[in-house]
Design a protein around this motif. Structure first.
Motif, mmCIF file in Angstrom:
data_model
loop_
_atom_site.group_PDB
_atom_site.id
_atom_site.type_symbol
_atom_site.label_atom_id
_atom_site.label_comp_id
_atom_site.label_asym_id
_atom_site.label_seq_id
_atom_site.Cartn_x
_atom_site.Cartn_y
_atom_site.Cartn_z
ATOM 1 N N UNK A 193 24.196 0.343 -9.457
ATOM 2 C CA UNK A 193 25.543 0.481 -10.001
ATOM 3 C C UNK A 193 26.329 -0.813 -9.764
ATOM 4 N N UNK A 194 27.402 -1.029 -10.519
ATOM 5 C CA UNK A 194 28.230 -2.216 -10.280
ATOM 6 C C UNK A 194 28.726 -2.318 -8.840
ATOM 7 N N UNK A 195 29.007 -1.191 -8.196
ATOM 8 C CA UNK A 195 29.459 -1.213 -6.805
ATOM 9 C C UNK A 195 28.380 -1.760 -5.868
ATOM 10 N N UNK A 196 27.123 -1.484 -6.192
ATOM 11 C CA UNK A 196 26.025 -2.006 -5.381
ATOM 12 C C UNK A 196 25.969 -3.531 -5.471
ATOM 13 N N UNK A 197 26.123 -4.041 -6.688
ATOM 14 C CA UNK A 197 26.130 -5.494 -6.870
ATOM 15 C C UNK A 197 27.297 -6.117 -6.122
ATOM 16 N N UNK A 226 30.891 -6.111 10.029
ATOM 17 C CA UNK A 226 31.838 -6.008 8.912
ATOM 18 C C UNK A 226 31.712 -4.608 8.303
ATOM 19 N N UNK A 227 32.123 -3.575 9.028
ATOM 20 C CA UNK A 227 31.888 -2.196 8.586
ATOM 21 C C UNK A 227 32.530 -1.837 7.257
ATOM 22 N N UNK A 228 33.533 -2.604 6.837
ATOM 23 C CA UNK A 228 34.177 -2.305 5.556
ATOM 24 C C UNK A 228 33.236 -2.528 4.376
ATOM 25 N N UNK A 229 32.195 -3.343 4.565
ATOM 26 C CA UNK A 229 31.285 -3.637 3.458
ATOM 27 C C UNK A 229 30.591 -2.376 2.947
ATOM 28 N N UNK A 230 30.188 -1.523 3.868
ATOM 29 C CA UNK A 230 29.472 -0.311 3.460
ATOM 30 C C UNK A 230 30.346 0.629 2.641
ATOM 31 N N UNK A 232 32.066 -0.297 0.119
ATOM 32 C CA UNK A 232 32.119 -0.779 -1.262
ATOM 33 C C UNK A 232 31.340 0.138 -2.201
ATOM 34 N N UNK A 233 30.165 0.582 -1.750
ATOM 35 C CA UNK A 233 29.351 1.441 -2.617
ATOM 36 C C UNK A 233 29.110 2.816 -1.996
#
Length: 250
Positions: A193-197, A226-230, A232-233
Motif C-alpha cells: 500500500x502507499x502507506x507501506x512505501x 523511532x516508534x512513530x514510524x510504525x 505510518x502503516x
C-alpha cells in the motif's frame, strides 16, 4: 546441490501498481530485494521470476541490471513459473522470496535454508505460524517437492500462491524457524500500500549506512528508537495474520 533463491515479481498490483520498480533511497525496491537475496548464506544463484507479459519487460531489464538470472513464465500460474525458474538454473533446492519485501534479512533466510538441510525435510519456512515481522517471510524446499507440487496442485489459489500445497500435503515433511513473536511479529515491513512505501522511505535514511544492507537487528533497533514510524502503516496491519502470531496477546 545447487541452491537458488527465486524472487517473484511483476508490474501488476491492484493496490500499488509498479511497486517493485518504485524508488527507495535512490534505487528500485527490486534492487534492494535482489541485493539482499544475493547475500543469503548457502545460496548459489538469484533468479527473478517475472511474467512473459510485455509490461514486465521493465522488471526483466532491472533484474538483469542487478545481476540476477531472469526467468519469464505464466502470470497467474506462479507455481509453474517457480518450477520453470528452478529448472532453468538446475536448482536442487529453492528458496522463495517475494519482491515486496525490501528488508528481507539474508541471515534469517540462511537460517531457514540451514534448518531444512539439518532436519532433512522437504519444506521449511519461518511463518507457520507467523512469529517474525511481516515482510521477512521466506520458504525453502527441495526441487523434487516443487516438482510434485507443480504436478499435483489443482486449486487456483495453490497455483497462484506457490506453496499452499507444500504447506498442507500430509506426506510433505515440514519445519518452521520460530521467531520472537509478540510485538516484533506485529511489525509490518512489506510493500502493498502507499502507506507501506511511506514507511520505507521514512525508515531508510535512519538505518545505518549502507541502508540497503542493514540487518534485522539494525532495522528493529531503528524502529525502537523511532516508534512513530510504525504508526505510518499501522492501519494496514493484517489482523487475520496477527491472530495467528506466536506469543500474541489474546
Amino acid at each position: 546441490m545447487t541452491a537458488a533463491v527465486v524472487v517473484q515479481a511483476r508490474m501488476g498490483s491492484t493496490r500499488l501498481p509498479g511497486k517493485v520498480l518504485m524508488d527507495l533511497a535512490g534505487r528500485t525496491v527490486l534492487s534492494w530485494v535482489l541485493e539482499r537475496c544475493a547475500a543469503i548464506p548457502g545460496i548459489d544463484t538469484v533468479v527473478c521470476a517475472t511474467t512473459d507479459a510485455p509490461e514486465d519487460g521493465a522488471i526483466a531489464a532491472e533484474a538483469a541490471r542487478c545481476g540476477a538470472v531472469v526467468h519469464r513464465g505464466p502470470g497467474e500460474d506462479v507455481l509453474e513459473r517457480y518450477r520453470g525458474a528452478a529448472a532453468a538454473v538446475g536448482a536442487t533446492e529453492v528458496m522463495r522470496v517475494t519482491s515486496d519485501c525490501p528488508l528481507i534479512d539474508p541471515a534469517l533466510c540462511g537460517a531457514v535454508l540451514a534448518l531444512r538441510r539439518e532436519r532433512g525435510v522437504d519444506y521449511a519456512c519461518n511463518n507457520l505460524p507467523p512469529s517474525w515481522p511481516h515482510g521477512l517471510d521466506c520458504e525453502a524446499f527441495t526441487s523434487a517437492a516443487l516438482e510434485r507440487a507443480a504436478r499435483l496442485a489443482r486449486e487456483p489459489h495453490q497455483r497462484e500462491h506457490v506453496t499452499p500445497w507444500l504447506r498442507t500435503a500430509p506426506d510433505i515433511r515440514r519445519a518452521c524457524l520460530t521467531g520472537p513473536g509478540g510485538d516484533a511479529a506485529r511489525l509490518r515491513l512489506t510493500l502493498d500500500h502507499p502507506e507501506d512505501l511511506a514507511l520505507f522511505r521514512a525508515l531508510a535514511p535512519l538505518l545505518p549506512p549502507p541502508a540497503v544492507t542493514a540487518d534485522l537487528a539494525a532495522v528493529l533497533a531503528t524502529l525502537a528508537a523511532h516508534p512513530h514510524l510504525a504508526d505510518i502503516n499501522a492501519a494496514r496491519r493484517d489482523r487475520e495474520r496477527e491472530a495467528r502470531i506466536v506469543g500474541a496477546e489474546t
